[in-house]
Each structure stands twice: as structure tokens, then as C-alpha cells.
Design a protein around this motif. Sequence first.
Motif, PDB file in Angstrom:
ATOM      1  N   THR A  41       0.829  -1.199   0.000  1.00 63.46           N
ATOM      2  CA  THR A  41       0.000   0.000   0.000  1.00 63.46           C
ATOM      3  C   THR A  41       0.867   1.254   0.000  1.00 63.46           C
ATOM      4  N   ARG A  42       0.659   2.103  -0.977  1.00 67.28           N
ATOM      5  CA  ARG A  42       1.484   3.307  -1.072  1.00 67.28           C
ATOM      6  C   ARG A  42       0.945   4.437  -0.197  1.00 67.28           C
ATOM      7  N   THR A 132       2.630  -0.983  -5.811  1.00 66.89           N
ATOM      8  CA  THR A 132       3.650  -0.265  -5.044  1.00 66.89           C
ATOM      9  C   THR A 132       5.026  -0.848  -5.294  1.00 66.89           C
ATOM     10  N   CYS A 133       5.091  -2.192  -5.341  1.00 62.89           N
ATOM     11  CA  CYS A 133       6.387  -2.848  -5.528  1.00 62.89           C
ATOM     12  C   CYS A 133       6.903  -2.681  -6.949  1.00 62.89           C
ATOM     13  N   ILE A 157      -4.498   4.699  -9.652  1.00 58.53           N
ATOM     14  CA  ILE A 157      -4.044   6.062  -9.324  1.00 58.53           C
ATOM     15  C   ILE A 157      -2.522   6.107  -9.249  1.00 58.53           C
ATOM     16  N   GLU A 158      -1.956   5.138  -8.547  1.00 54.37           N
ATOM     17  CA  GLU A 158      -0.506   5.097  -8.371  1.00 54.37           C
ATOM     18  C   GLU A 158       0.205   4.915  -9.710  1.00 54.37           C
ATOM     19  N   GLY A 227       2.090  -4.627 -18.932  1.00 55.85           N
ATOM     20  CA  GLY A 227       1.891  -5.183 -17.604  1.00 55.85           C
ATOM     21  C   GLY A 227       0.427  -5.326 -17.257  1.00 55.85           C
ATOM     22  N   VAL A 228       0.131  -6.338 -16.419  1.00 48.23           N
ATOM     23  CA  VAL A 228      -1.228  -6.552 -15.910  1.00 48.23           C
ATOM     24  C   VAL A 228      -1.140  -6.640 -14.394  1.00 48.23           C
ATOM     25  N   PHE A 229      -1.812  -5.721 -13.714  1.00 44.90           N
ATOM     26  CA  PHE A 229      -1.815  -5.692 -12.253  1.00 44.90           C
ATOM     27  C   PHE A 229      -3.146  -6.258 -11.757  1.00 44.90           C
TER      28      PHE A 229
END
Length: 304
Positions: A41-42, A132-133, A157-158, A227-229
Motif C-alpha cells: 500500500t502506497r 507499489t512494488c 491512481i498510483e 503489464g497486468v496488475f
Amino acid sequence: MYDLIIIGGGPAGMTAAVYAARKKMNTIVVTKEFGGQPMWTREIENYMGYQFITGPELMVKFEEQVRQFPVNIHYEEVIGLEVNPDGIFTVLGQENIYQGKTVIIASGKRPRRLDVPGEIEFTGRGVSYCATCDGPLFAQKRVAVVGGGNSALQAAIELSTVAAKVYLVSWGPYNADPIVVDKMKVAANVEELQGYIAKNIDGSQMVEKFVIEKMDTKENIELSVDGVFVEVGLIPNTEFAMKVPGLEFNEFNEVVTDCRTRTGVPGLFAAGDVTNGPDKQIVIAAGDGAKAALVAFDYLLHKK
């Protein structure tokens, strides 16, 4: 023989360790990794005492406080939990065996997978479960975020601050806090794709495309992404405790507890997101951990 074995090193486990140490309980924390879910978590804006802090920063504060006390911390995955007829618990690690008079299960949760072709093959090669990572690795690239909850929107958002383009893919309406939705909608490079499900992830050496299906028309759409989050929920880490007689789980495999963190097994307690508590928040997990340690101490005090 320990007075208390704490399984898990997140907010619940670390807080339990502090409270147990203050009660002079001989305590050990056994955890696969440090920090738990806050490490992903950022932005944290609702933990009392901090108007803003990142998850990793907050957990460093937790660890610093635990280190002020004589608490052993062993880093290994717990693979089994047993209780003998005398009420003594045996915690089976991958390398070590621990015995204790009481146990707190604070093992938290892990990310749920999409279970689509290509997901496992490309994990670490474009498929990620932690914005975050891994977010900085996708600077000026195109990515997709899958999910409709707080974690998915926060990831979008990040990532919008580093990636060139972010596709936010969800099967239905968002299940997120209004303030998080508002922040996401401000990001100009986030494209919302509601009403879609994941079909497959493909590429050569790295992720190159993400195929999604529109639920109402069954039309397939191919997104060109690097990338796929995956942010589609969490699974409780309870497999190691499934065979404990008398320990109850709900339909989500969360440990069922009462309002004092007690399970159906005397001397066995549970705290944090691994339980059937209705809300999953860092402050609630920490409170659970404090409560569980105090209840465990009271249990030992009155045990014949």
C-alpha cells in the motif's frame, strides 16, 4: 515452550507481539514475511497519528516498536497447526517446530488470482500483484489494472503517475470509497473499462497483450499492454489450520471468532484480516492484535 506463538507479521501480529511482551509473556512471532498487506500500500491516510504515510513506512514503525522488547521473530512459512489433548499447540514451520500454550493466528491474506491462461506463466514478467512494488518498472509503458475495489483503484491512481496509459478493467460497478473513485477519475491517462472480464494474458518473453471480454456482447478486446496488475480480492492464509478440531471457518475460509478474538478451541485466538470480522482495515487489525494478546494472557492467568 512458549507462552504465546503468533503466526503472522502484519499489523495484527506485530501489535499482538508488543502487548504480549508488555505482559512479560514468552513470545515468538513466526511469519513468512514482514509487514503483511500494508507493504503493498502506497498511500495510507486513515491510520490515526499519521495524516499520510506509506504502508512500508508504517510497518517499519511497527517493527521498531516490536524490537524494543525481547520478542523472537522467525521468518518461515507455517505449514501446519496441531493441538494435543493437553491443550499444547504445535506450530509446524517449513524448517522448525514450535510449541506453545497459546496461539494467535494473524496470518492475513494473499492476492487472489484471475485464473486465466498466461497468468502464472507471466507472473514476474509483466503480471504483478503489487503496484507499489512493481509500478516503477512500468515507467512510460501501458498497463492494465483488473478489479473494482479500493486496492484496484488505488493501484490505477498510483500507476497513472508513472505509466503512459492505464486501463482499469472491472466486471461491474466499483466497490470503493467515494474519495478513491474521485481521485481515480482525475487521472487523465486512466481509461475505465467496466463490464469486462479477463480472458487471457499473452506475449513472448514478457507480457504483450491482455484479452478481455465484454460481458453483455461476448466481444473480445485485445489490449496492447506491458503489464497486468491483478487486484481482484484476497484469500485468507488459513490452509495450515484447516485440520484443527473445533476450529470453525466461514464460507470464505476466514477464521470465525467472537468479539474477544476467541475461536472454538481454548487457547487459540485469531486477529486481523484472517478472521470473519466485517471490516478489513489496518487500525482494526492492530486493535484485534492487541485484544488477542490481552485475552491470551487472561486465558493463561486463569487456566488450571
